[in-house]
Scaffold this active site. Structure first.
Site, PDB file in Angstrom:
ATOM      1  N   GLU A  64       0.847  -1.077  -0.152  1.00 56.85           N
ATOM      2  CA  GLU A  64      -0.004  -0.268   0.097  1.00 56.85           C
ATOM      3  C   GLU A  64       0.850   1.295  -0.148  1.00 56.85           C
ATOM      4  O   GLU A  64       0.465   2.296  -0.622  1.00 56.85           O
ATOM      5  CB  GLU A  64      -0.990   0.036   1.340  1.00 56.85           C
ATOM      6  N   HIS A  88     -11.715  -6.191   7.777  1.00 59.82           N
ATOM      7  CA  HIS A  88     -12.172  -5.787   6.675  1.00 59.82           C
ATOM      8  C   HIS A  88     -13.288  -5.041   7.185  1.00 59.82           C
ATOM      9  O   HIS A  88     -14.083  -4.521   6.003  1.00 59.82           O
ATOM     10  CB  HIS A  88     -12.751  -7.219   5.977  1.00 59.82           C
TER      11      HIS A  88
END
Ligand SMILES: Cc1ncc(C[n+]2csc(CCOP(=O)(O)OP(=O)(O)O)c2C)c(N)n1
Length: 683
Positions: free
Chosen positions: A418, A487
């Site tokens: 990321e 998540h």
């Protein structure tokens, strides 16, 4: 000893002048300006100058890009920054790259006919992935857009030995070697990171040796203080990368002749090491190398010039205190470099603020995909990328078929980093492209935090010279059936606190289209949140509002009107609030904020002034949650209208659990919201 003739390709008298200039600036800062308190952060480059100057003078292509660090002043002087500018920067004056906003050696410089110096960061290691992004931008513009102006350009990232241990270095290394990008890693190894020897940064203390077997990387190693060797190695590295052969890492050994900064007494360095470093000083070696130069005369000239530069810089104004908050966001005057605006791109007119619904109702996900599709068609500089975004079409399916339609150069997978995704997005944005990265889940933006923070302040730090507009799409929140700690994070409060970013948090397909289109046509970095529980569920479905429908940020939607209680909410909580309010028809007014930055203060205040009561509902955790900001605003600006204490319903300060019943106890539910509504209505 036989005298080796200087390489004809190098303008050695210029090198000599620049080296003396850099050294004279360091000396005057060390001996006068810092002791006098006129410079507060003094980073000496003594010992590093020769290598940097040789590199700076070889980056002559107008689209070359470099990321630098705090010891890069000699490079900056070679690239065209003037002595008065660098001295003004150190004295925190106007007339400098950041106009007094940033530490003087945290450089940036728009192209002056040659290399662009991308806005530097104070974070060691953060310089690498934006340089990889610039390299990717070069390829996209030269090869895909067939823009000749970009062919033959290269990117370079300059760092110390310590920086090679940082995440960004490895993220960039993977990106440029897998994609074969034109990036030169220029490592100045002075064998220390402040006081820590390079033994701690890489085994055996030699990053070049350790990377010699790295596939796709050309590795060179040499003495950065030896004029002939340094010039030859630098020329070899630059021509290799410029020719499109692939990335190269050049490690050059240099002495650090002074402390890390002015206040560092180097007590940790053995005396023998310091003596050995002095022996490697590039200045006497250059003098020996250029015996015919009139060094005495040159030194006199340079000293006088630097003295004059100090006088000139001292005369520069201090920045106006009122200017401090300016340029966090685009204010109407386009930046010189970065994003679409400087090259005169005018986004298609999106004056349509009223939806023109056509066709059947679309899923949130389809709405996002359709909007990306349309904007990709209209804007050839837009690129969509992230983990699994290409062939698979994203783990959520938002980019399904887009690669097939627009090609691998425009819609593509990235390596699993990321930091790499965000940092390279910054670099690509700075080349004038519009990056639209996807972060797979909100929690997985964690490794990108440094690049996110630095992107947000980039315009501010360069006083509007640079900006890196982009749209970062992130699925957030619990899923349709389940949740878990990894998540299901929304975490909008952290981003609301992250300077320089806009945040959209739509609750339905129509708003998603409108806000995404506005974001894709704007000139600031934007987070676009996609709630997982709404991606393909009935409540969020809406007809497509039209290809030109754009919704301004900062305009809340009144989901239902009421006269007794205002509920402020966003995302999936909009639906829970609506369900909870069913028991009191006409009494509860529900505002869907739609965007968190900016948020619609006027609409909230007007509603609270009407109802006299307020409840804020969000899925993010309670402490430091965005409800606190809203409530503080109401308390300050509408206190006299309140008939009851204001309330918040939020997740307790606890992660979202996996077990469904546990999750039910954490994510605010209809019963809890209804209970708080009942209490407030009865107050
Ligand atoms: C992410 C981060 N961690 C720590 C620091 C503090 N710091 C500033 S410079 C430095 C040493 C860097 O050494 P190196 O990369 O070898 O460059 P040199 O100063 O030796 O030229 C450290 C630890 C920082 N600026 N950023």
């Amino acid at each position: 000893m036989t005298q080796i003739p200087p390489s004809p390709a190098v303008d050695w008298p210029r090198v000599a002048r620049l080296l003396l200039t850099s050294r004279a600036i360091d000396t005057i800062e060390e001996q006068e300006l810092t002791p006098q308190g006129k410079v507060t952060y003094q980073f000496s480059a003594k010992g590093h100058e020769l290598a940097q100057i040789l590199l700076g003078l070889s980056l002559t292509h107008p689209r070359d890009g470099a990321t630098v660090y705090y010891r890069s002043r000699p490079f900056m002087l070679a690239a065209g920054l003037t002595p008065p500018e660098t001295l003004a920067a150190d004295m925190a004056k106007t007339g400098s790259p950041s106009e007094g906003r940033d530490v003087g050696v945290v450089f940036s410089m728009t192209s002056r006919g040659a290399v662009t110096v991308l806005p530097a960061s104070g974070d060691v290691g953060a310089q690498y992935t934006p340089a990889a992004g610039w390299a990717q931008g070069i390829f996209y513009r030269a090869r895909t857009l067939k823009d000749e102006n970009w062919s033959g350009a290269l990117a370079t990232a300059i760092g110390g030995d310590g920086s090679t241990a940082a995440n960004g270095f490895w993220a960039a290394l993977n990106i440029v070697t897998t994609l074969h990008l034109p990036l030169l890693f220029f490592i100045e190894d002075n064998s220390y990171a402040i006081s820590v020897p390079s033994l701690m940064q890489t085994p055996g203390m030699n990053i070049a040796a350790n990377l010699s077997a790295y596939q796709g990387l050309h590795v060179l190693d040499g003495d950065g203080a030896d004029p002939l060797e340094a010039s030859q190695k630098i020329a070899a590295a630059v021509s290799y990368v410029r020719a499109g052969e692939g990335p190269c890492l050049l490690r050059l050994r240099v002495p650090r002749l002074m402390g890390h900064t002015f206040i560092d007494d180097q007590a940790y360095k053995p005396a023998a090491k310091r003596a050995e470093e002095m022996q490697r000083d590039p200045l006497p070696r250059l003098k020996q190398f250029l015996p015919d130069l009139d060094w005495e005369k040159l030194e006199e000239e340079v000293k006088a010039e630097v003295r004059e530069a100090v006088t000139a810089a001292s005369r520069n104004r201090d920045p106006e205190p009122e200017s401090a908050p300016r340029h966090l966001f685009f204010e109407g005057q386009p930046q010189t470099q970065g994003g679409l605006a400087p090259e005169g791109f005018t986004p298609p007119r999106s004056t349509l603020h009223t939806p023109q619904p056509t066709g059947p109702r679309l899923n949130f996900l389809d709405a996002v995909r359709k909007t990306l599709d349309y904007e990709l068609t209209r804007n050839p500089k837009m690129l969509v990328f992230g983990e699994d975004v290409g062939l698979k079409g994203g783990v959520h399916g938002a980019t399904l078929d887009l690669q097939h339609k627009f090609g691998c150069e425009r819609v593509f997978d990235t390596s699993l980093s990321e930091e790499g995704i965000m940092g390279s997005a910054v670099g690509m944005a700075l080349t004038g492209l519009l990056p639209v990265p996807e972060i797979q889940f909100r929690k997985y933006a964690d490794p990108a935090t440094e690049q996110i923070n630095d992107c947000g302040t980039l315009r501010w730090r360069t006083a509007n010279k640079f900006a890196a507009p982009m749209v970062v799409r992130i699925p957030v929140g619990f899923g349709k059936k389940t949740g878990d700690p990894w998540h299901s994070v929304t975490g909008e409060a952290i981003y609301a606190h992250t300077l320089g970013w806009r945040i959209a948090f739509p609750s339905n397909a129509e708003d998603a289209v409108g806000l995404l289109r506005t974001a894709l046509r704007s000139n600031d970095p934007t987070f676009f949140f996609e709630h997982r529980a709404l991606l393909d569920t009935a409540p969020a479905r809406r007809p497509y509002p039209g290809d030109e429908y754009a919704l301004p940020f900062g305009v809340a939607a009144t989901v239902q009107s009421g006269d007794s209680l205002t509920v402020v909410t966003w995302g999936e909580m909009v639906y829970r609030a609506q369900e909870a309010a069913r028991a009191w028809p006409g009494r509860v007014e529900i505002l869907d904020l739609r965007t968190i930055s900016p948020w619609d203060r006027e609409a909230v205040l007007a509603s609270v002034k009407k109802t006299g009561k307020c409840l804020v509902v969000h899925e993010d955790t309670l402490t430091g949650g965005f409800a606190g900001e809203i409530i503080a605003t109401i308390a300050a600006e509408a206190f006299q209208f309140l008939d009851a204490p204001m309330g918040r319903v939020a997740a307790p300060d606890c992660p979202v659990p996996y077990n469904a019943q546990l999750m039910g106890a954490v994510v605010p539910n209809v019963e809890t919201i209804a209970g708080r509504m009942a209490g407030l209505l009865a107050f």
